[in-house]
Each structure stands twice: as C-alpha cells, then as structure tokens.
Design a protein around this motif. Sequence first.
Motif, mmCIF file in Angstrom:
data_model
loop_
_atom_site.group_PDB
_atom_site.id
_atom_site.type_symbol
_atom_site.label_atom_id
_atom_site.label_comp_id
_atom_site.label_asym_id
_atom_site.label_seq_id
_atom_site.Cartn_x
_atom_site.Cartn_y
_atom_site.Cartn_z
ATOM 1 N N ASP A 1 37.035 47.823 39.776
ATOM 2 C CA ASP A 1 37.159 47.677 38.325
ATOM 3 C C ASP A 1 37.398 46.221 37.948
ATOM 4 O OD1 ASP A 1 37.236 49.007 35.750
ATOM 5 O OD2 ASP A 1 39.358 48.459 35.692
ATOM 6 N N GLU A 2 36.641 45.745 36.985
ATOM 7 C CA GLU A 2 36.675 44.315 36.608
ATOM 8 C C GLU A 2 37.439 44.095 35.315
ATOM 9 O OE1 GLU A 2 35.172 41.420 33.696
ATOM 10 O OE2 GLU A 2 34.472 43.496 33.797
ATOM 11 N N ARG A 3 38.174 42.992 35.255
ATOM 12 C CA ARG A 3 38.802 42.531 34.030
ATOM 13 C C ARG A 3 38.673 41.015 33.972
ATOM 14 N NH1 ARG A 3 38.637 47.107 33.122
ATOM 15 N NH2 ARG A 3 40.201 48.534 32.251
ATOM 16 N N ARG B 1 44.889 43.905 40.721
ATOM 17 C CA ARG B 1 43.477 43.547 40.674
ATOM 18 C C ARG B 1 43.221 42.293 41.521
ATOM 19 N NH1 ARG B 1 41.115 46.581 36.819
ATOM 20 N NH2 ARG B 1 42.479 47.476 35.226
#
Length: 463
Positions: A375-377, A426
């Motif tokens: 999952d990217e942020r 992350r």
Amino acid sequence: MKQAIVILHGMGEQIPMTTLNSFVQAVWTKDKTLVDAQKPDPNTGKTRSGNVSWAKPDDRNSSTELRRITTERDNAGNYTDFYEYYWAHMMQGTTWEHVSTWIRDLLLRNPTTQVPKRVFHAWVMLWIIALAVIVFTLWGLWPKAEAPRPWVAWVSALLGMAVSAFASAVLIKRFGDVARYVKALPPNVAKRHAIRQAGVDLLARLIDSKDYERIVVVAHSLGTIIAYDILAQLYTRYNTEGGVGPQPQRDALEKMIRDGMDAGYLDMDAYQAQQARALAEAQAQDAPWIVSDFVTMGSPLTHAEFMMAESHDDLRARQRDRLLPTCPPTLEYDGTTKMRHFTYSNERDRKPGDCRTPHHAALFAYTRWTNLYSDERAIVTGDLISGPLREAFGLKGDAGAISGIRDIGVLPALNADGGVAEGHRRPFFSHNDYWALDKGTETGSVPVPHHIAELRRALRLVE
C-alpha cells in the motif's frame, strides 16, 4: 508429486538467474517447514543449514544462460523445479523517443475521465517534473545579456547532468521496458510478440512434457503484465481439450459465480477451493491444463485502465469482448439452459445436460490468482506501481463487481479495514522487496516476515 514454479522478472536490465536465485532462497531454501531439519544434508551427510536444491541445464528454457533449479523431496513427498522466464535481452535498443512517446500519452489525458484516482497525485507529479524540465531547458537556451555567474553555471551543469542521468538510468533503462511493452505501436509490436511467444513456448513445453502435475506462474512488476498476456494466449491452446462427461464441479463453480454476481459478493476461500475442485475434475477427464496458480507481486495491472486501455469504460469493453480475461471469467447467456455460463455446448441439438467447453477467456475459472501489493502513501512509501486488482479485473455484474483475485496487502500488513496492522509501518520504496528476507517491519520479532509468509502461502508448495 512433481511441480514447476516459473518466475518472470520485472523491468530493468536484469541479470539471468539473479531473480530466480534470490526467490528460491526465500520460498524454498530458508523455509524450515518444508523439510525435516533432522534429515542430514544430502550433499554432505551432516547437519543441514537449509533445504537443498541443485542447478541443472534444461533445454526447455532455450537459453544456455539459464538453469532449472530442482529441489530435494519435501515433507509432503513433492519435488519442485524452479524456472526463470528471462525476457530482458529481448527489450534492448530502447531510445528516448520510445519513452517520450509513452510519457506524452500519459500526460495528455483528461484527468477527470482517464486518470484513476489512485494515481492522480503521481500524474500531477509527472506533470510538475515535465514542466520543470521544460522550463530549465528553455532557460538554458534563452540568450543572456551577460555571462552567468560561475555558481549559476556550475548549478546548471550539475542539474543538466542529473537530468541526463535520470533519463538514462531510470526512464530509458527501467521505464523504457514499460513504455515499449504496454503500447502496441509499430516499433514495439515485434518485441511484444517475441516476448509473449517465447513465454508461451516455455510453458507449453512444460505442460506437454507430462513431467509435472502442477505449474505455478509467479511474476513481479512489468513481468505480471507479460505473464498475464502469456497465460491468456497459452490457455487458448488447451481450453477445448478434455471433458468427456458430466462435470458437477464445473457446474457448481458456474453457479457460484452466478450467485455471486446476483449478490455482489464472492467468498474468496470458497471460490478458490471450488476452482481447485473444478480443475481436478477437468484433469480427470484428460484436460491438459495444469497451471493451478498465478501469483503477482508489485503489479502495474492495478493501473490497467491507465496503461492497457484508454479509460475505465474501454477496459471494461475489452474484457466484455474477452480480449482481456477477468477473474472470475466473463459469462455468456445460453438460450438452452436459460442461464449464464463461461462454457458452451458444441452439440448441434443442444440440451441442458450437454458436455460443455470453456470459452477461450475462461482462464481464471481453473487458475487461482493471488496478488501481493504494498500500500502506497505520498509516493515514497510503499509501492506506487502495485495495488489491489479487484476493481480492474473483477467481473462486473448488476450488483457491482465481484472478484476471484485474492488481494493481500504486505509491506506493511493491512487490517480488514485497510489500515496498517499493529506493529507494522510503511516502508520506503518497497517495489523490489516482495521476497526480500531482510525486509518487513516485523523482521526479528517473528520467525518469518509477514510478506514472506504470504508469498509462501500463495505458492502452496505442499498442497
């Protein structure tokens, strides 16, 4: 049982066997659950340090640079052969013209209809970078009334070298592969065909050899798009073979899909279990298809409407036309049974009990699909290239899209609500970490990092 794992590497100037060797370390050599640790090492007769494998020449891969890695027998009595489908050498000769054409195509899109929300921020960033390069270039070419200060000249030179290095090392050598493969422009068609055909030929040789009861195709990054295309082409060779009698497991699978479309929901565990039963039933009736699983990691297929089509509507149209297989497969209405099926009857006088044949895009009726994504942020954490595949390749119904793809968030592990699981964080730029044993925020606190455990589970080596 003897099984084969075929892995496809991602973009960039990959070295033969590099991907395969590190992958085998993660999913075989270091997996302490596969072989009894008390068994002596078959090479030395002494205490083992890991599960043992050997590299052997194998002409089925059509390259003297590659080796088949074959394993000792595991606790379940299985032998596994690992192959790498290496395609990087067929993508040489990429130029700035190939890349710039692709970038222009990405930039010159309607942001409201042709840029998915998930990548809108990246699209804006691409525009900012493009505009900055244009401004910098024009400033450098603009005539000056007097010579610039020495520090300005030095900064300009350094910026120019940085842009040149970025264009050469990243845009051309890495994203150049994407630019040339995903766009069917005349300069790219021959390379696209060569890459797909060589992959089809390799898998066909493995199937036709009758050496294996099961094949798993694993792919990373751009390799996932290539593997998807290869499997779609390969399946058309085998989908009409086999099937000589009643197929209650296939009937049950079709009913499960129909019920799921009506309800707008498909139970993942039940669907994949029924896929396995339907495949076993077809094989018992001499169907030669043995690709039981497709595992994708860091897949740009999540951006299919952005990279493989002109828009979301165009992607759905290609899927309805069966150009792009969905999971579950597209159904068609049968006037005899008054129901929707992914199969059809070849009988001239059709009746409800006829033996039925899967249509050419029914690949994911029998092949389970597991997708690992990070999952990217904010672009720099996680993996912008990857993402869930449910929306892109699920089957559209009146109650919404249903999906037979098991999407699993790793690096970090995600909760059921999509949030980061407790104890995880992350990571930065995780695109190349899906089988890295030293990555994962939980490394050191548990025997096996979460992403490695999920990858091993998806492969089902001891199934």
